[in-house]
Design an enzyme around this catalytic site. Sequence first.
Site, PDB file in Angstrom:
ATOM      1  NE  ARG A  34      -4.139   1.845   2.211  1.00 40.92           N
ATOM      2  CZ  ARG A  34      -4.414   2.863   3.019  1.00 40.92           C
ATOM      3  NH1 ARG A  34      -3.586   3.144   4.035  1.00 40.92           N
ATOM      4  NH2 ARG A  34      -5.481   3.600   2.853  1.00 40.92           N
ATOM      5  CB  ILE A  60      -5.837   5.365  -1.152  1.00 38.92           C
ATOM      6  CG1 ILE A  60      -5.650   3.839  -1.107  1.00 38.92           C
ATOM      7  CG2 ILE A  60      -5.219   6.015   0.062  1.00 38.92           C
ATOM      8  CD1 ILE A  60      -4.174   3.420  -1.085  1.00 38.92           C
ATOM      9  CB  SER A  61     -10.823   2.648   0.049  1.00 29.66           C
ATOM     10  OG  SER A  61     -11.711   3.200  -0.894  1.00 29.66           O
ATOM     11  CB  ALA A  62     -10.151   2.707   5.346  1.00 31.28           C
ATOM     12  N   PRO A  63      -7.997   0.391   4.349  1.00 34.33           N
ATOM     13  CG  PRO A  63      -5.769  -0.050   4.901  1.00 34.33           C
ATOM     14  CD  PRO A  63      -6.829   1.009   5.010  1.00 34.33           C
TER      15      PRO A  63
END
Length: 207
Positions: A34, A60-63
Amino acid sequence: MDHERARERLVAHLDEQGRIEREATREALLAVPRHEFVPASQQTNAYDDRPLPIGEDQTISAPHMVAIMTDLLAPNPDDSILEIGTGCGYHAAVTAAIAGTVRSVEYHEALAESARERLSKLDYDIAIRVGDGHDGWPEHAPYDGAYLTCAAPDIPETVIEQVRPGGNIVAPVGRQQQTLVRARRRADGGLDRETHGGVRFVPMQGE
């Protein structure tokens, strides 16, 4: 910073939180770096479980959200998957670590170009086109599944039409109030829908 150790700690945290269900999803999150997908100014935050800015008013989306959406999509190794909203390319890379083929549509040309360069450098074979995600990518339809990384008032009809019967579509649906939806396309073209809680995504661009 030891990025590999940080990534392992993140995935362990997601496991403890019950955020990951499929082993394939777990392995993909462990495999995809990431930190390579965030701006230099965000490197120290790369393995925090939260969204991060990537430019063009996008994130970027949260994992944990990538994990949940990947579990819901449930791609198989031979599947062809359509992504709407490439962003920095991270979510596509996680999907590509499981699926056979990933094709992604990005509205912003600058994001599409940087994602191409980044994914190529990291040896991910992911096709990206610049365009309106509402149109999907008809030349390579039908797909075995599709997902949106941006919120739409409803799942675009064109995207539905490009997914084969039995395929899953995962999308944040709504404007101010958004819900994560998994829809399975029926043979008659209709959808069987499930809801999976409230979410907050950037809005889908285009018409």
